[in-house]
Scaffold this motif. Structure first.
Motif, PDB file in Angstrom:
ATOM      1  N   VAL A  19      32.486  52.859  16.967  1.00 46.37           N
ATOM      2  CA  VAL A  19      33.280  53.578  17.507  1.00 46.37           C
ATOM      3  C   VAL A  19      32.514  54.732  18.122  1.00 46.37           C
ATOM      4  CG1 VAL A  19      34.838  55.497  17.632  1.00 46.37           C
ATOM      5  CG2 VAL A  19      35.530  53.302  16.217  1.00 46.37           C
ATOM      6  N   GLU A  20      31.575  55.321  17.358  1.00 47.31           N
ATOM      7  CA  GLU A  20      30.508  56.363  17.969  1.00 47.31           C
ATOM      8  C   GLU A  20      29.924  55.687  19.053  1.00 47.31           C
ATOM      9  OE1 GLU A  20      28.323  58.191  14.854  1.00 47.31           O
ATOM     10  OE2 GLU A  20      29.895  58.408  13.569  1.00 47.31           O
ATOM     11  N   GLN A  21      29.522  54.534  19.039  1.00 44.65           N
ATOM     12  CA  GLN A  21      28.677  53.774  20.020  1.00 44.65           C
ATOM     13  C   GLN A  21      29.498  53.684  21.430  1.00 44.65           C
ATOM     14  OE1 GLN A  21      25.250  53.492  20.305  1.00 44.65           O
ATOM     15  NE2 GLN A  21      25.182  54.639  18.203  1.00 44.65           N
ATOM     16  N   LYS A  22      30.645  53.607  21.019  1.00 47.53           N
ATOM     17  CA  LYS A  22      31.652  53.282  22.370  1.00 47.53           C
ATOM     18  C   LYS A  22      31.872  54.445  22.962  1.00 47.53           C
ATOM     19  CE  LYS A  22      34.209  49.111  20.296  1.00 47.53           C
ATOM     20  NZ  LYS A  22      35.304  48.543  19.708  1.00 47.53           N
ATOM     21  N   LEU A  23      31.866  55.752  22.131  1.00 50.97           N
ATOM     22  CA  LEU A  23      32.026  57.025  22.745  1.00 50.97           C
ATOM     23  C   LEU A  23      31.049  57.152  23.673  1.00 50.97           C
ATOM     24  CD1 LEU A  23      34.125  58.547  19.728  1.00 50.97           C
ATOM     25  CD2 LEU A  23      35.076  57.681  22.082  1.00 50.97           C
ATOM     26  N   LEU A  24      29.857  57.001  22.910  1.00 53.00           N
ATOM     27  CA  LEU A  24      28.703  57.333  23.513  1.00 53.00           C
ATOM     28  C   LEU A  24      28.333  56.707  24.865  1.00 53.00           C
ATOM     29  CD1 LEU A  24      26.120  57.828  20.532  1.00 53.00           C
ATOM     30  CD2 LEU A  24      27.208  59.688  22.066  1.00 53.00           C
ATOM     31  N   LYS A  25      28.799  55.269  24.991  1.00 46.66           N
ATOM     32  CA  LYS A  25      28.783  54.696  26.045  1.00 46.66           C
ATOM     33  C   LYS A  25      29.914  55.106  27.233  1.00 46.66           C
ATOM     34  CE  LYS A  25      28.890  49.737  27.608  1.00 46.66           C
ATOM     35  NZ  LYS A  25      29.182  48.287  27.132  1.00 46.66           N
ATOM     36  N   ILE A  26      30.976  55.676  26.647  1.00 46.52           N
ATOM     37  CA  ILE A  26      31.917  56.091  28.041  1.00 46.52           C
ATOM     38  C   ILE A  26      31.286  57.301  28.687  1.00 46.52           C
ATOM     39  CG2 ILE A  26      33.948  57.521  28.157  1.00 46.52           C
ATOM     40  CD1 ILE A  26      35.028  55.549  25.663  1.00 46.52           C
ATOM     41  N   ALA A  27      30.581  58.208  27.863  1.00 45.72           N
ATOM     42  CA  ALA A  27      29.962  59.540  28.645  1.00 45.72           C
ATOM     43  C   ALA A  27      28.763  58.773  29.322  1.00 45.72           C
ATOM     44  CB  ALA A  27      29.246  60.242  27.446  1.00 45.72           C
ATOM     45  N   ASP A  28      27.965  57.889  28.910  1.00 41.95           N
ATOM     46  CA  ASP A  28      26.856  57.568  29.679  1.00 41.95           C
ATOM     47  C   ASP A  28      27.196  56.768  31.051  1.00 41.95           C
ATOM     48  OD1 ASP A  28      24.035  56.827  29.907  1.00 41.95           O
ATOM     49  OD2 ASP A  28      24.854  54.654  30.082  1.00 41.95           O
ATOM     50  N   GLY A  29      28.314  56.357  30.938  1.00 42.34           N
ATOM     51  CA  GLY A  29      28.978  55.457  32.288  1.00 42.34           C
ATOM     52  C   GLY A  29      29.447  56.617  33.092  1.00 42.34           C
ATOM     53  N   LEU A  30      29.530  57.734  32.646  1.00 39.51           N
ATOM     54  CA  LEU A  30      29.935  58.814  33.724  1.00 39.51           C
ATOM     55  C   LEU A  30      28.845  59.581  34.182  1.00 39.51           C
ATOM     56  CD1 LEU A  30      33.384  59.594  31.852  1.00 39.51           C
ATOM     57  CD2 LEU A  30      33.141  58.712  34.341  1.00 39.51           C
ATOM     58  N   GLY A  31      27.512  59.289  33.712  1.00 38.19           N
ATOM     59  CA  GLY A  31      26.494  59.973  34.143  1.00 38.19           C
ATOM     60  C   GLY A  31      26.202  61.260  33.427  1.00 38.19           C
ATOM     61  N   ALA A  32      26.843  61.396  32.141  1.00 37.37           N
ATOM     62  CA  ALA A  32      26.765  62.587  31.159  1.00 37.37           C
ATOM     63  C   ALA A  32      26.245  62.165  29.643  1.00 37.37           C
ATOM     64  CB  ALA A  32      28.056  63.222  30.993  1.00 37.37           C
ATOM     65  N   GLY A  75      26.300  61.990  25.834  1.00 37.44           N
ATOM     66  CA  GLY A  75      27.298  62.140  24.678  1.00 37.44           C
ATOM     67  C   GLY A  75      26.782  62.606  23.794  1.00 37.44           C
ATOM     68  N   HIS A  76      27.752  63.178  22.939  1.00 36.47           N
ATOM     69  CA  HIS A  76      27.414  64.016  21.501  1.00 36.47           C
ATOM     70  C   HIS A  76      28.604  63.584  20.695  1.00 36.47           C
ATOM     71  CE1 HIS A  76      24.482  66.445  23.483  1.00 36.47           C
ATOM     72  NE2 HIS A  76      25.035  66.554  24.454  1.00 36.47           N
ATOM     73  N   ILE A  77      28.305  63.306  19.549  1.00 38.27           N
ATOM     74  CA  ILE A  77      29.163  63.222  18.425  1.00 38.27           C
ATOM     75  C   ILE A  77      29.322  64.085  17.510  1.00 38.27           C
ATOM     76  CG2 ILE A  77      30.012  61.367  16.530  1.00 38.27           C
ATOM     77  CD1 ILE A  77      30.433  60.295  19.116  1.00 38.27           C
ATOM     78  N   TYR A  78      30.494  64.773  17.041  1.00 40.29           N
ATOM     79  CA  TYR A  78      30.504  65.797  16.324  1.00 40.29           C
ATOM     80  C   TYR A  78      31.712  65.392  15.138  1.00 40.29           C
ATOM     81  CZ  TYR A  78      28.306  68.357  19.992  1.00 40.29           C
ATOM     82  OH  TYR A  78      27.375  68.632  20.875  1.00 40.29           O
ATOM     83  N   HIS A  79      31.684  65.752  13.997  1.00 44.38           N
ATOM     84  CA  HIS A  79      32.691  65.315  13.032  1.00 44.38           C
ATOM     85  C   HIS A  79      33.344  66.471  12.406  1.00 44.38           C
ATOM     86  CE1 HIS A  79      29.561  62.047  12.846  1.00 44.38           C
ATOM     87  NE2 HIS A  79      30.713  61.288  12.629  1.00 44.38           N
ATOM     88  N   GLN A  80      34.582  66.121  12.416  1.00 43.96           N
ATOM     89  CA  GLN A  80      35.753  67.351  11.814  1.00 43.96           C
ATOM     90  C   GLN A  80      36.101  66.439  10.283  1.00 43.96           C
ATOM     91  OE1 GLN A  80      39.329  67.820  13.611  1.00 43.96           O
ATOM     92  NE2 GLN A  80      39.640  70.074  13.022  1.00 43.96           N
ATOM     93  N   GLU A  81      35.569  67.213   9.485  1.00 44.92           N
ATOM     94  CA  GLU A  81      35.705  66.539   7.971  1.00 44.92           C
ATOM     95  C   GLU A  81      37.338  66.732   7.613  1.00 44.92           C
ATOM     96  OE1 GLU A  81      33.768  64.803   6.896  1.00 44.92           O
ATOM     97  OE2 GLU A  81      32.257  65.067   8.228  1.00 44.92           O
ATOM     98  N   GLU A  82      37.971  67.819   8.036  1.00 41.37           N
ATOM     99  CA  GLU A  82      39.163  68.324   7.605  1.00 41.37           C
ATOM    100  C   GLU A  82      39.961  68.840   8.816  1.00 41.37           C
ATOM    101  OE1 GLU A  82      41.468  70.929   4.076  1.00 41.37           O
ATOM    102  OE2 GLU A  82      39.206  70.971   4.490  1.00 41.37           O
ATOM    103  N   ALA A  83      41.265  68.423   8.909  1.00 43.72           N
ATOM    104  CA  ALA A  83      42.249  68.797  10.020  1.00 43.72           C
ATOM    105  C   ALA A  83      42.742  70.128   9.695  1.00 43.72           C
ATOM    106  CB  ALA A  83      43.256  67.821  10.275  1.00 43.72           C
ATOM    107  N   LEU A  84      41.897  71.281  10.414  1.00 42.95           N
ATOM    108  CA  LEU A  84      42.354  72.706  10.285  1.00 42.95           C
ATOM    109  C   LEU A  84      42.676  73.337  11.361  1.00 42.95           C
ATOM    110  CD1 LEU A  84      39.514  73.641   7.955  1.00 42.95           C
ATOM    111  CD2 LEU A  84      41.679  73.043   7.258  1.00 42.95           C
ATOM    112  N   GLY A  85      43.207  72.329  12.462  1.00 39.98           N
ATOM    113  CA  GLY A  85      43.789  73.093  13.579  1.00 39.98           C
ATOM    114  C   GLY A  85      42.928  72.884  14.883  1.00 39.98           C
ATOM    115  N   THR A  86      43.520  73.167  16.180  1.00 32.62           N
ATOM    116  CA  THR A  86      42.963  73.277  17.236  1.00 32.62           C
ATOM    117  C   THR A  86      41.567  73.963  17.425  1.00 32.62           C
ATOM    118  OG1 THR A  86      44.512  74.846  18.202  1.00 32.62           O
ATOM    119  CG2 THR A  86      44.962  72.491  18.320  1.00 32.62           C
ATOM    120  N   ALA A  87      41.717  75.182  17.078  1.00 34.08           N
ATOM    121  CA  ALA A  87      40.534  76.192  16.942  1.00 34.08           C
ATOM    122  C   ALA A  87      39.308  75.438  16.339  1.00 34.08           C
ATOM    123  CB  ALA A  87      40.874  77.465  16.580  1.00 34.08           C
ATOM    124  N   HIS A  88      39.592  75.196  14.967  1.00 37.16           N
ATOM    125  CA  HIS A  88      38.737  74.499  14.183  1.00 37.16           C
ATOM    126  C   HIS A  88      37.903  73.342  14.892  1.00 37.16           C
ATOM    127  CE1 HIS A  88      37.275  71.942  10.801  1.00 37.16           C
ATOM    128  NE2 HIS A  88      36.711  73.397  10.290  1.00 37.16           N
TER     129      HIS A  88
END
Length: 333
Positions: free
Chosen positions: A63-76, A78-91
């Motif tokens: 999945v991470e590779q697919k996401l990075l490929k999406i960013a690359d296809g738009l000329g940007a 890509g970065h992957i960040y992990h949210q280990e626990e769902a603590l809200g939108t701000a988090h």
């Protein structure tokens, strides 16, 4: 311009489809939800998008590779960040804190939109909204006669406003937002048990930021099976003038009622398909009548009479039904 896409939610309302595939990778008219979202955002930006950060859960390397490929296809980049626990939108947003600098767009990956505008990056901030019948389930805004937002209210139980925040934000000063998000975490300031971006926006507003509401022509949800099928239908209408049937698709003794998306190496035989159907790559459809449905990749369908249906990957179906929601790797005979 940087874009941050929080997408760590598990998509429980879209099960069984999200048991094996994260919701933002469910295809809409042949492209993952998150790809369509990012493409639409890039299209309305004045500035070049340099970085796209995806905030995810434990989705795996593929999945991470697919996401990075999406960013690359738009000329940007890509970065992957992990949210280990769902603590809200701000988090969730703060998980990508290194991208919170300069001009930033934040877009939650459970929504799509259609709009005819170009982003005005001179504003302190733009919060996109849409009128809803029942605002209790949403964050909402109020604004004054000058068009400046005066209040952010998270899931009001009494009527405050019917302008729901759709989950897309533009911030001129990403560093300012980062500081206010961090302030919530450091001081354990929660709303209904979670750290909410609306609290950070309230603090920014109190310190002088002037936010304005942005509007979209249509806000499309992908929360459950029925609304996802509807979103697929609407998107096919939006892009019906584009090439939607792959050259490698094989169609014989069949009627295709447009708009219909048919993916690479798909086979349609002795069937009526459409309108508003998406058929994924390598999928085979035989002796079937299907409309207003979404069928994913590597699936074999025989003898199906269906509408308002969503069928996953690697499904084998031989039977008859009218309203389906079948997850990946299912065999029905």
């Amino acid at each position: 311009m940087n874009i941050i896409i929080p997408m760590a939610g598990r998509g429980t309302r879209l099960r069984p489809h999200t048991l094996t595939v994260p919701k933002p990778l469910i295809p809409i008219a042949g492209k993952p939800i998150v790809q369509r979202l990012v493409e639409d955002i890039v299209e309305v930006c004045n500035d070049k998008v340099e970085n796209i950060g995806f905030v995810i859960g434990d989705f795996g390397k593929d999945v991470e590779q697919k996401l990075l490929k999406i960013a690359d296809g738009l000329g940007a980049k890509g970065h992957i960040y992990h949210q280990e626990e769902a603590l809200g939108t701000a988090h969730a947003i703060l998980c990508a804190e290194e991208l919170l600098k300069g001009n930033v767009i934040i877009a939650f990956a459970d929504t799509l939109f259609r709009a005819d505008f170009t982003l005005d990056s001179s504003k302190d901030g733009i919060i996109w909204v849409q009128k809803v019948d029942d605002p209790k389930a949403f964050g909402v805004v109020k604004y004054n006669e000058d068009g400046i937002i005066t209040d952010f209210v998270e899931k009001p139980q009494e009527f405050v406003s019917d302008l729901a925040i759709i989950g897309i934000y533009y911030m001129k000063d990403g560093e300012f937002l980062r500081k206010e998000l961090q302030y919530l975490i450091d001081n354990d300031i929660r709303d209904k048990g979670e750290y909410q971006i609306t609290n950070a926006l309230e603090n920014m507003k109190a310190k002088g930021s002037k936010f304005v509401p942005g509007t979209v022509d249509e806000w499309l949800d992908c929360g459950n099976k029925d609304v996802t099928v509807n979103t697929n239908m609407r998107y096919l209408d939006f892009i019906k003038d584009k090439k939607l049937i792959a050259d490698s698709a094989k169609i014989s003794n069949s009627t295709i009622i447009e708009p219909v998306y048919i993916g690479e190496n798909a086979v349609i035989e002795n069937s009526v398909v459409g309108p508003h159907v998406s058929v994924g790559n390598n999928t085979k459809v035989n002796r079937s009548i299907i409309d207003t449905s979404l069928i994913q990749d590597d699936t074999e369908i025989t003898g199906l009479n269906a509408t308002n249906s969503m069928i996953g990957n690697y499904v084998q179906y031989d039977g008859r039904a009218e309203d389906l929601s079948i997850g990946d790797y299912t065999v029905i005979k």
